[in-house]
Design a protein around this motif. Structure first.
Motif, PDB file in Angstrom:
ATOM      1  N   UNK A  44       0.837  -1.210   0.000  1.00 18.44           N
ATOM      2  CA  UNK A  44       0.000   0.000   0.000  1.00 18.44           C
ATOM      3  C   UNK A  44       0.864   1.249   0.000  1.00 18.44           C
ATOM      4  N   UNK A  45       0.538   2.174  -0.884  1.00 14.43           N
ATOM      5  CA  UNK A  45       1.222   3.473  -0.923  1.00 14.43           C
ATOM      6  C   UNK A  45       0.163   4.566  -1.005  1.00 14.43           C
ATOM      7  N   UNK A  46       0.519   5.722  -0.483  1.00 14.85           N
ATOM      8  CA  UNK A  46      -0.385   6.864  -0.490  1.00 14.85           C
ATOM      9  C   UNK A  46      -0.447   7.468  -1.886  1.00 14.85           C
ATOM     10  N   UNK A  47      -1.637   7.689  -2.378  1.00 18.89           N
ATOM     11  CA  UNK A  47      -1.851   8.239  -3.710  1.00 18.89           C
ATOM     12  C   UNK A  47      -2.028   9.753  -3.597  1.00 18.89           C
ATOM     13  N   UNK A  48      -1.233  10.513  -4.347  1.00 18.54           N
ATOM     14  CA  UNK A  48      -1.330  11.971  -4.307  1.00 18.54           C
ATOM     15  C   UNK A  48      -2.715  12.462  -4.726  1.00 18.54           C
ATOM     16  N   UNK A  49      -3.372  11.753  -5.617  1.00 18.98           N
ATOM     17  CA  UNK A  49      -4.709  12.163  -6.057  1.00 18.98           C
ATOM     18  C   UNK A  49      -5.703  12.071  -4.908  1.00 18.98           C
ATOM     19  N   UNK A  50      -5.526  11.103  -4.030  1.00 20.69           N
ATOM     20  CA  UNK A  50      -6.393  11.004  -2.861  1.00 20.69           C
ATOM     21  C   UNK A  50      -6.248  12.245  -1.987  1.00 20.69           C
ATOM     22  N   UNK A  51      -4.985  12.619  -1.755  1.00 20.64           N
ATOM     23  CA  UNK A  51      -4.738  13.780  -0.907  1.00 20.64           C
ATOM     24  C   UNK A  51      -5.276  15.057  -1.526  1.00 20.64           C
ATOM     25  N   UNK A  52      -5.149  15.191  -2.816  1.00 25.27           N
ATOM     26  CA  UNK A  52      -5.670  16.378  -3.492  1.00 25.27           C
ATOM     27  C   UNK A  52      -7.194  16.442  -3.387  1.00 25.27           C
ATOM     28  N   UNK A  53      -7.839  15.296  -3.543  1.00 22.69           N
ATOM     29  CA  UNK A  53      -9.293  15.257  -3.445  1.00 22.69           C
ATOM     30  C   UNK A  53      -9.762  15.635  -2.049  1.00 22.69           C
ATOM     31  N   UNK A  54      -9.064  15.149  -1.025  1.00 21.48           N
ATOM     32  CA  UNK A  54      -9.439  15.463   0.347  1.00 21.48           C
ATOM     33  C   UNK A  54      -9.156  16.927   0.683  1.00 21.48           C
ATOM     34  N   UNK A  55      -8.030  17.440   0.221  1.00 20.09           N
ATOM     35  CA  UNK A  55      -7.681  18.836   0.511  1.00 20.09           C
ATOM     36  C   UNK A  55      -8.696  19.797  -0.083  1.00 20.09           C
ATOM     37  N   UNK A  56      -9.270  19.433  -1.220  1.00 24.47           N
ATOM     38  CA  UNK A  56     -10.264  20.297  -1.862  1.00 24.47           C
ATOM     39  C   UNK A  56     -11.513  20.458  -1.009  1.00 24.47           C
ATOM     40  N   UNK A  57     -11.748  19.512  -0.119  1.00 25.05           N
ATOM     41  CA  UNK A  57     -12.935  19.575   0.728  1.00 25.05           C
ATOM     42  C   UNK A  57     -12.594  19.833   2.182  1.00 25.05           C
ATOM     43  N   UNK A  58     -11.355  20.206   2.444  1.00 25.88           N
ATOM     44  CA  UNK A  58     -10.928  20.471   3.815  1.00 25.88           C
ATOM     45  C   UNK A  58     -11.324  21.872   4.241  1.00 25.88           C
ATOM     46  N   UNK A  59     -11.524  22.039   5.517  1.00 30.24           N
ATOM     47  CA  UNK A  59     -11.841  23.351   6.064  1.00 30.24           C
ATOM     48  C   UNK A  59     -10.633  24.257   5.885  1.00 30.24           C
ATOM     49  N   UNK A  60     -10.852  25.427   5.301  1.00 27.46           N
ATOM     50  CA  UNK A  60      -9.738  26.331   5.047  1.00 27.46           C
ATOM     51  C   UNK A  60      -8.783  25.834   3.979  1.00 27.46           C
ATOM     52  N   UNK A  61      -9.183  24.782   3.262  1.00 24.65           N
ATOM     53  CA  UNK A  61      -8.357  24.200   2.202  1.00 24.65           C
ATOM     54  C   UNK A  61      -7.009  23.704   2.718  1.00 24.65           C
ATOM     55  N   UNK A  62      -6.944  23.359   4.000  1.00 27.07           N
ATOM     56  CA  UNK A  62      -5.702  22.834   4.552  1.00 27.07           C
ATOM     57  C   UNK A  62      -6.009  21.694   5.512  1.00 27.07           C
ATOM     58  N   UNK A  63      -5.029  20.782   5.642  1.00 27.87           N
ATOM     59  CA  UNK A  63      -5.232  19.608   6.482  1.00 27.87           C
ATOM     60  C   UNK A  63      -4.085  19.464   7.465  1.00 27.87           C
ATOM     61  N   UNK A  64      -4.320  18.656   8.482  1.00 23.93           N
ATOM     62  CA  UNK A  64      -3.319  18.421   9.510  1.00 23.93           C
ATOM     63  C   UNK A  64      -3.524  17.027  10.101  1.00 23.93           C
ATOM     64  N   UNK A  65      -2.467  16.483  10.696  1.00 19.96           N
ATOM     65  CA  UNK A  65      -2.585  15.252  11.466  1.00 19.96           C
ATOM     66  C   UNK A  65      -3.042  15.527  12.888  1.00 19.96           C
ATOM     67  N   UNK A  66      -3.108  16.811  13.255  1.00 17.95           N
ATOM     68  CA  UNK A  66      -3.585  17.171  14.576  1.00 17.95           C
ATOM     69  C   UNK A  66      -2.790  16.506  15.687  1.00 17.95           C
ATOM     70  N   UNK A  67      -3.430  16.099  16.774  1.00 18.81           N
ATOM     71  CA  UNK A  67      -2.717  15.479  17.887  1.00 18.81           C
ATOM     72  C   UNK A  67      -2.085  14.135  17.532  1.00 18.81           C
ATOM     73  N   UNK A  68      -2.493  13.525  16.414  1.00 18.63           N
ATOM     74  CA  UNK A  68      -1.922  12.216  16.058  1.00 18.63           C
ATOM     75  C   UNK A  68      -0.398  12.263  15.943  1.00 18.63           C
ATOM     76  N   UNK A  69       0.134  13.390  15.505  1.00 13.81           N
ATOM     77  CA  UNK A  69       1.588  13.452  15.326  1.00 13.81           C
ATOM     78  C   UNK A  69       2.275  14.236  16.441  1.00 13.81           C
ATOM     79  N   UNK A  70       1.604  14.362  17.572  1.00 12.24           N
ATOM     80  CA  UNK A  70       2.177  15.078  18.711  1.00 12.24           C
ATOM     81  C   UNK A  70       3.441  14.381  19.191  1.00 12.24           C
ATOM     82  N   UNK A  71       4.464  15.170  19.469  1.00  6.59           N
ATOM     83  CA  UNK A  71       5.743  14.596  19.908  1.00  6.59           C
ATOM     84  C   UNK A  71       5.629  14.001  21.309  1.00  6.59           C
ATOM     85  N   UNK A  72       4.856  14.658  22.166  1.00  9.92           N
ATOM     86  CA  UNK A  72       4.691  14.133  23.536  1.00  9.92           C
ATOM     87  C   UNK A  72       3.351  13.413  23.633  1.00  9.92           C
ATOM     88  N   UNK A  73       3.295  12.385  24.454  1.00  9.16           N
ATOM     89  CA  UNK A  73       2.056  11.613  24.579  1.00  9.16           C
ATOM     90  C   UNK A  73       2.027  10.963  25.959  1.00  9.16           C
TER      91      UNK A  73
END
Length: 332
Positions: A303-332
């Protein structure tokens, strides 16, 4: 992994099912759910039609009863539980202990999912809800790192569902105080972060727009600048002489790159936020995640991440931007 998609109305429900959702979640047209916006949600006949449409295609319908009634209104929520059982929903999604207890006692055959509004972030909390109310699944709040999710999957007595895409919340769900501070109406008890009757838009001679919530200035938008629905947490405020998104920028959670890791952790369901969004959003996001999940399940090792998937999701993201949010937090 199951793909769980939002259904703010009957057309969105049908679109979500057709686009590949394994299950949809919906709400009654009242304050028993946390998206009680005017024009959204279902009456009994619409929900009956939606359930029939989903079941005919081998899919499921979950009903969100995830707000917190006070003692004077508890009977109303209990009535909603009874109605859900009568209609034949596959599960209710609830947070308040009285609602869960009533459902457990009166309708033990109907599955109970612990809502994200239940704020269960520890194995002890999950164990309590399982032992006391017989929950069949829990939805984790969007404040945990991926390492914490992995550890909870190992320790939880019930399968876990996580949010995979959609609008973020900077508070621990079920404990937000910001909206009630401005309007006196809590999203946890009344179903919306910014009740429509408190929202006031004004247009100005320079083509700018301002929006106020109960008289409090939340944001000012220049001509042609995209304007989202006003909430306190995503407003722009003057702090130290500078105007900016002091609490949270409009952005959407997007965990697509973590799909293999969440699958290996044992997450059983990926949830798409957005019952307040339209059918076009539901179709595009559900379809993209369906393709990604299917490709992973067909051959996890390649499995590999498809850039077209990310583009499709970004087009419907709030503010046209996305984040991993707390998922990529350094501390846990």
């Amino acid at each position: 992994m199951q793909l769980v998609c939002p259904a703010g109305n009957l057309p969105a429900l049908r679109v979500a099912i057709d686009a590949g959702a394994d299950a949809v979640y919906a709400g009654f047209r009242d304050q028993t759910n946390a998206r009680a916006f005017p024009g959204l949600n279902f009456d009994a006949d619409e929900l009956r039609q939606g359930i029939a449409y989903a079941h005919a295609r081998g899919k499921q319908v979950y009903l969100a009863l995830n707000t917190y009634p006070d003692s004077a209104r508890l009977e109303y929520w209990e009535g909603a539980v009874d109605h859900a059982a009568e209609l034949g929903v596959d599960a209710i999604i609830a947070a308040e202990m009285g609602v869960l207890d009533y459902a457990c006692r009166r309708h033990p055959q109907m599955a109970r999912h612990l809502s994200v509004q239940g704020s269960a972030t520890t194995a002890a909390a999950l164990k309590y809800a399982y032992e006391r109310f017989g929950i069949a699944r829990a939805v984790l709040p969007r404040v945990l790192s991926v390492q914490q999710v992995e550890r909870l999957c190992q320790a939880s007595p019930v399968p876990l569902e996580v949010f995979a895409f959609g609008s973020l919340c900077i508070m621990v769900e079920g404990r937000c105080q910001l909206s009630s501070y401005v309007t006196g109406m809590s999203p946890n008890r009344h179903g919306v972060c910014s009740p429509a009757r408190f929202v006031q838009w004004d247009e100005h001679p320079d083509a700018s727009r301002t929006v106020r919530l109960n008289g409090v200035l939340i944001d000012r938008f220049a001509e042609h600048e995209a304007a989202g629905y006003p909430t306190v947490c995503k407003g722009r405020f003057e702090v130290g002489g500078e105007i900016f998104h002091a609490l949270e920028e409009p952005t959407s959670l997007n965990t697509l790159e973590l799909l293999p890791r969440l699958a290996r952790a044992g997450v059983v369901a990926l949830k798409i936020e957005g019952r307040q969004r339209g059918a076009a959003y539901v179709k595009a996001v559900a379809g993209t995640w369906r393709r990604a999940i299917d490709r992973y399940q067909a051959d996890p090792a390649r499995w590999v991440l498809d850039d077209e998937w990310q583009q499709a999701l970004s087009a419907h993201a709030e503010g046209q931007q996305t984040t991993l949010g707390p998922y990529h937090r350094a501390w846990h």
